[in-house]
Design a protein around this motif. Structure first.
Motif, PDB file in Angstrom:
ATOM      1  N   ASP A 113      -3.167   4.886  -3.292  1.00  0.00           N
ATOM      2  CA  ASP A 113      -2.535   5.301  -4.549  1.00  0.00           C
ATOM      3  C   ASP A 113      -1.998   4.081  -5.301  1.00  0.00           C
ATOM      4  OD1 ASP A 113      -3.087   7.879  -3.799  1.00  0.00           O
ATOM      5  OD2 ASP A 113      -1.074   8.280  -3.011  1.00  0.00           O
ATOM      6  N   ALA A 114      -1.536   3.102  -4.535  1.00  0.00           N
ATOM      7  CA  ALA A 114      -1.033   1.860  -5.128  1.00  0.00           C
ATOM      8  C   ALA A 114      -1.189   0.754  -4.091  1.00  0.00           C
ATOM      9  CB  ALA A 114       0.432   2.005  -5.540  1.00  0.00           C
ATOM     10  N   GLY A 115      -1.227  -0.484  -4.561  1.00  0.00           N
ATOM     11  CA  GLY A 115      -1.356  -1.614  -3.657  1.00  0.00           C
ATOM     12  C   GLY A 115      -2.750  -2.213  -3.681  1.00  0.00           C
ATOM     13  N   ILE A 116      -2.915  -3.310  -2.980  1.00  0.00           N
ATOM     14  CA  ILE A 116      -4.171  -4.067  -3.003  1.00  0.00           C
ATOM     15  C   ILE A 116      -4.612  -4.377  -1.570  1.00  0.00           C
ATOM     16  CG2 ILE A 116      -5.272  -6.233  -3.706  1.00  0.00           C
ATOM     17  CD1 ILE A 116      -3.250  -6.382  -5.992  1.00  0.00           C
ATOM     18  N   VAL A 117      -5.916  -4.200  -1.296  1.00  0.00           N
ATOM     19  CA  VAL A 117      -6.535  -4.633  -0.036  1.00  0.00           C
ATOM     20  C   VAL A 117      -7.562  -5.699  -0.371  1.00  0.00           C
ATOM     21  CG1 VAL A 117      -7.923  -3.968   1.957  1.00  0.00           C
ATOM     22  CG2 VAL A 117      -6.213  -2.385   1.053  1.00  0.00           C
ATOM     23  N   SER A 118      -7.493  -6.822   0.307  1.00  0.00           N
ATOM     24  CA  SER A 118      -8.473  -7.886   0.059  1.00  0.00           C
ATOM     25  C   SER A 118      -9.042  -8.391   1.371  1.00  0.00           C
ATOM     26  CB  SER A 118      -7.834  -9.044  -0.713  1.00  0.00           C
ATOM     27  OG  SER A 118      -6.701  -9.543  -0.023  1.00  0.00           O
TER      28      SER A 118
ATOM     29  N   LEU B  68       0.831  -1.206   0.000  1.00  0.00           N
ATOM     30  CA  LEU B  68       0.000   0.000   0.000  1.00  0.00           C
ATOM     31  C   LEU B  68       0.866   1.256   0.000  1.00  0.00           C
ATOM     32  CD1 LEU B  68      -2.861  -0.761   2.575  1.00  0.00           C
ATOM     33  CD2 LEU B  68      -2.850  -1.075   0.090  1.00  0.00           C
ATOM     34  N   THR B  69       0.462   2.223  -0.818  1.00  0.00           N
ATOM     35  CA  THR B  69       1.135   3.528  -0.864  1.00  0.00           C
ATOM     36  C   THR B  69       0.061   4.615  -0.849  1.00  0.00           C
ATOM     37  OG1 THR B  69       3.015   2.660  -2.102  1.00  0.00           O
ATOM     38  CG2 THR B  69       2.650   5.033  -2.206  1.00  0.00           C
ATOM     39  N   LYS B  70       0.306   5.656  -0.068  1.00  0.00           N
ATOM     40  CA  LYS B  70      -0.636   6.784  -0.036  1.00  0.00           C
ATOM     41  C   LYS B  70       0.138   8.075   0.197  1.00  0.00           C
ATOM     42  CE  LYS B  70      -4.788   8.519  -0.210  1.00  0.00           C
ATOM     43  NZ  LYS B  70      -5.639   8.400  -1.418  1.00  0.00           N
ATOM     44  N   SER B  71      -0.142   9.069  -0.655  1.00  0.00           N
ATOM     45  CA  SER B  71       0.509  10.377  -0.535  1.00  0.00           C
ATOM     46  C   SER B  71      -0.532  11.478  -0.602  1.00  0.00           C
ATOM     47  CB  SER B  71       1.527  10.574  -1.663  1.00  0.00           C
ATOM     48  OG  SER B  71       2.524   9.581  -1.633  1.00  0.00           O
ATOM     49  N   TYR B  72      -0.195  12.612   0.006  1.00  0.00           N
ATOM     50  CA  TYR B  72      -0.975  13.842  -0.131  1.00  0.00           C
ATOM     51  C   TYR B  72      -0.026  14.931  -0.615  1.00  0.00           C
ATOM     52  CZ  TYR B  72      -4.916  11.716   2.301  1.00  0.00           C
ATOM     53  OH  TYR B  72      -5.961  10.910   2.652  1.00  0.00           O
ATOM     54  N   GLY B  73      -0.183  15.321  -1.873  1.00  0.00           N
ATOM     55  CA  GLY B  73       0.747  16.284  -2.435  1.00  0.00           C
ATOM     56  C   GLY B  73       2.146  15.686  -2.481  1.00  0.00           C
ATOM     57  N   ASP B  74       3.114  16.416  -1.915  1.00  0.00           N
ATOM     58  CA  ASP B  74       4.500  15.927  -1.930  1.00  0.00           C
ATOM     59  C   ASP B  74       4.834  15.128  -0.673  1.00  0.00           C
ATOM     60  OD1 ASP B  74       4.326  17.982  -0.152  1.00  0.00           O
ATOM     61  OD2 ASP B  74       6.102  19.063  -0.868  1.00  0.00           O
ATOM     62  N   ARG B  75       3.831  14.869   0.166  1.00  0.00           N
ATOM     63  CA  ARG B  75       4.068  14.138   1.414  1.00  0.00           C
ATOM     64  C   ARG B  75       3.577  12.700   1.287  1.00  0.00           C
ATOM     65  NH1 ARG B  75       1.104  14.820   7.219  1.00  0.00           N
ATOM     66  NH2 ARG B  75       2.504  13.490   8.425  1.00  0.00           N
ATOM     67  N   THR B  76       4.481  11.755   1.487  1.00  0.00           N
ATOM     68  CA  THR B  76       4.131  10.334   1.434  1.00  0.00           C
ATOM     69  C   THR B  76       3.886   9.832   2.851  1.00  0.00           C
ATOM     70  OG1 THR B  76       5.464   9.987  -0.553  1.00  0.00           O
ATOM     71  CG2 THR B  76       4.898   8.034   0.735  1.00  0.00           C
ATOM     72  N   LEU B  77       2.661   9.363   3.116  1.00  0.00           N
ATOM     73  CA  LEU B  77       2.343   8.835   4.444  1.00  0.00           C
ATOM     74  C   LEU B  77       2.963   7.459   4.642  1.00  0.00           C
ATOM     75  CD1 LEU B  77      -1.415   9.818   4.892  1.00  0.00           C
ATOM     76  CD2 LEU B  77       0.576  10.877   5.937  1.00  0.00           C
ATOM     77  N   PHE B  78       2.819   6.581   3.652  1.00  0.00           N
ATOM     78  CA  PHE B  78       3.450   5.268   3.708  1.00  0.00           C
ATOM     79  C   PHE B  78       3.643   4.760   2.288  1.00  0.00           C
ATOM     80  CE2 PHE B  78      -1.043   5.098   4.998  1.00  0.00           C
ATOM     81  CZ  PHE B  78      -1.619   4.404   3.950  1.00  0.00           C
ATOM     82  N   LYS B  79       4.603   3.849   2.144  1.00  0.00           N
ATOM     83  CA  LYS B  79       4.957   3.345   0.822  1.00  0.00           C
ATOM     84  C   LYS B  79       5.242   1.840   0.914  1.00  0.00           C
ATOM     85  CE  LYS B  79       8.176   4.231  -3.013  1.00  0.00           C
ATOM     86  NZ  LYS B  79       9.329   5.036  -3.445  1.00  0.00           N
TER      87      LYS B  79
END
Length: 631
Positions: free
Chosen positions: A56-61, A9-20
């Motif tokens: 933003d990327a990755g899979i949750v199942s 899982l990847t999630k960003s807000y603007g130029d800040r990446t919360l996790f990758k």
């Protein structure tokens, strides 16, 4: 059996990446809590795992044959529906039967009612309906026919929580479930989750709750998720081990980086392919060492305005709204340094009392006399109304551009924000971009920056991360002014308060010596009164008088059969009251002497005397409480 899995899982807000590239899983029977600093991405991750937000990327199942219940921090409810309609808005045969029964009952439709009762019997839904009303009642919602649009934010959260619990899903996902609950409701929820065989994933900062409910802890730290199999106490132990190992590894990496940097500088610009592997390794090491950073340490070493001997006197304070009596001739004289916890069910008048003490609300009768040197710092439940398009640094500079610390040094607004864990880039962010916890931390800063000497804190633990809570606790323990606290965080209250005001309803306020756990243990030890037995009126608390727990006549009768105090013990009990009162006054006198200053040796002697007095008060109070049970 795997119920939930997330891969890369990847999630960003603007130029800040919360996790990758974050990978995570929850198995059947797990009770997992996600913890971490404010703004680290806990709520975002929970929303993604619940399916309420895409990554933003990755899979949750999720496992296909399970049901999932999700409690958001800001639940979206239909204002036109009643509480019961909202709670029943689920999908199951039992819920359909209960809905039909409630509808027939409300419309006095006898034919429909008869059919609904048959369906209720067939589906064994009678217990289900009783459970709905019980859960709502335990969470403080009694009127199930009121419209959702008339509810406060806290009531809406409790209705949403009840709806999720009633559905009894296989996987329960809760975001800060204890926020807006009173202490008894939290203990009910704690018991409910402990006896429930379902699977739990939640975000919470309530340390007692985490320790008693969870068997797995997952910590969000710098975009990574570290998992620990055990409760919160186990997590703290293993986290310290991990951080020590990480610090040692980082030190080694930085030493290696310095050597490789020197090697890079010595190389000619046109490097041959023979050393390319070493160049690539250097770039990886550079990223590794620069990416690791300390979260910093919140520093609350702010100056307090001088507090005189006269602080706050409350005489015969009364307040009611309509037929509801919130306070009835309440009396108390605040002394320095009073640390008082204010407890009671939601709606008992805790916030009303604080608003009257600070002059924001007028009492119906009675008198509040405030000392000339008192400077209130009032941290309210309601978030400050700050312009969303204003920058964080501007918000603070509007209050003060330069602040004084306890040691006399001065710091700028920028330096102060850094001490409150707002880095330079965050200081120039707009308020709208802050997380809920970051907004609350900013609100705390704006209260403390005014150098108050009487702090009134209404639910200060809501949305603050555990690191901030620990530092706030240390600050308050060393705060020499008065503190009045309302909080649902039992650990926070137990650590800080010396006695509690218990708002019992009908205007009665019990002043109990001890913290919240002391009070609960005392209350639970009292025998249950019969329904026909009336309550004894709570006595008014006299000024500067050691508060006496009110024990019902039933308790006297039962305790008398257990033990009867000797004449010597009765005299000891009476003497202890006077001794404790005398020690409290001596403590106030010595604190005043300490604040006036003097030779270094004398200051040390006074400090030691205060410690001895506090120890003596604690010992005598314990003995006094022991004897009080049999009076």
């Amino acid at each position: 059996m795997n119920y939930l899995s997330a891969e890369n899982l990847t999630k960003s807000y603007g130029d800040r990446t919360l996790f990758k590239n974050l990978t995570f899983g929850v198995n059947r029977g797990d009770k997992v809590a996600i913890v971490g600093a404010n703004g680290s991405g806990k709520t975002t991750l929970l929303s993604i795992l619940a399916g309420a937000m895409p990554p933003d990327a990755g899979i949750v199942s999720h496992r296909k044959d399970i049901t999932i219940g999700y409690l958001d921090q800001q639940p979206d409810l239909n204002d036109a529906l009643t509480v019961m309609d909202v709670v029943l808005a689920g999908e199951s045969a039992q819920l359909d039967a209960v809905r039909a029964y409630e509808h027939a009952l409300a419309h006095d439709d006898h034919a429909a009612l008869e059919k609904a009762m048959i369906d209720m019997e067939k589906l064994e839904a009678w217990d289900y309906e009783a459970q709905i009303r019980q859960i709502l009642g335990e969470l403080g919602i009694q009127d199930v026919e009121q419209l959702v649009g008339s509810l406060s934010g806290g009531q809406r959260k409790r209705v949403s929580l009840a709806r999720v619990l009633i559905q009894n899903p296989d996987l329960l996902i809760l975001d800060e479930p204890t926020n807006h609950l009173d202490l008894e409701a939290i203990e009910y929820l704690e018991s409910f989750l402990n006896t429930n065989n379902g699977t739990l994933l939640m975000v919470s900062h309530d340390r007692y709750f985490l320790d008693r409910v969870c068997n797995h802890i997952a910590e969000m730290d710098n975009g990574q998720l570290y998992t620990y199999k055990g409760n919160y106490a186990y997590f703290l132990e293993k986290k310290e081990e991990r951080e020590l190992a990480a610090a040692s590894e980082l030190s080694k990496d930085r030493n290696t980086f310095r050597r490789e940097l020197e090697w890079m500088r010595r190389q000619p610009k046109a490097r041959g392919t023979k050393a390319q592997y070493r160049i690539d390794a250097f770039e990886d090491l550079k990223e590794k060492t620069s990416g690791k950073r300390s979260d910093g340490e919140l520093d609350l070493n702010l100056r307090m305005a001088r507090l005189g001997s006269k602080i706050l006197e409350v005489e015969n304070l009364s307040k009611r709204f309509g037929d509801k009596i919130l306070l009835d001739h309440f009396n108390y004289t605040f002394k320095r340094p009073d640390r008082v916890g204010l407890i009671g069910k939601n709606g008992m008048g805790k916030t009303t009392l604080m608003n009257m003490l600070t002059g924001q609300l007028r009492p119906d009768s009675g008198k509040i006399t405030t000392g000339g040197t008192v400077k209130f710092g009032y941290y309210t439940q309601t978030e400050l109304d700050l312009p969303e398009n204003q920058r964080v640094i501007d918000v603070v500079q509007d209050v003060a551009e330069v602040m004084k610390l306890a040691n006399g040094d001065t710091i700028t607004a920028t330096q102060l924000l850094s001490r409150f864990l707002f880095d330079r880039s965050k200081q120039y962010d707009f308020v709208a971009k802050l997380s809920g916890g970051e907004k609350r931390r900013l609100q705390l800063l704006l209260v403390l920056v005014q150098n108050p000497n009487f702090l009134i804190l209404d639910e200060p633990t809501n949305d603050l991360d555990i690191t901030t809570l620990n530092v706030l606790e240390d600050f308050l323990l060393n705060f020499s002014g008065c503190v009045l606290i309302v909080t649902h965080d039992r650990y926070f209250m137990d650590r800080l308060v010396e006695h509690v005001f218990v708002m019992e309803g009908e205007g009665k306020v019990r002043d109990f010596p001890g913290n919240y756990t002391d009070y609960r243990e005392w209350r639970d030890a009292q025998p249950k009164k019969s329904a026909a037995q009336p309550d004894k009126p709570a006595p008014a608390v006299a000024k500067n008088q050691t508060p006496t727990p009110v024990v019902s006549s039933a308790a006297n009768t039962v305790n008398a059969t257990k033990k009867k105090l000797s004449f010597k013990e009765i005299r000891e009990y009476e003497t202890l009251e006077k001794e404790i009162e005398s020690l409290e006054q001596r403590k106030v006198d010595v604190v005043d002497l300490l604040n006036t200053g003097g030779p270094h040796e004398q200051l040390i002697a006074w400090s030691r005397e205060i410690e001895q007095i506090e120890q003596s008060i604690a010992e005598k109070s314990d003995r006094w409480l022991e004897l009080a049970e049999f009076m």
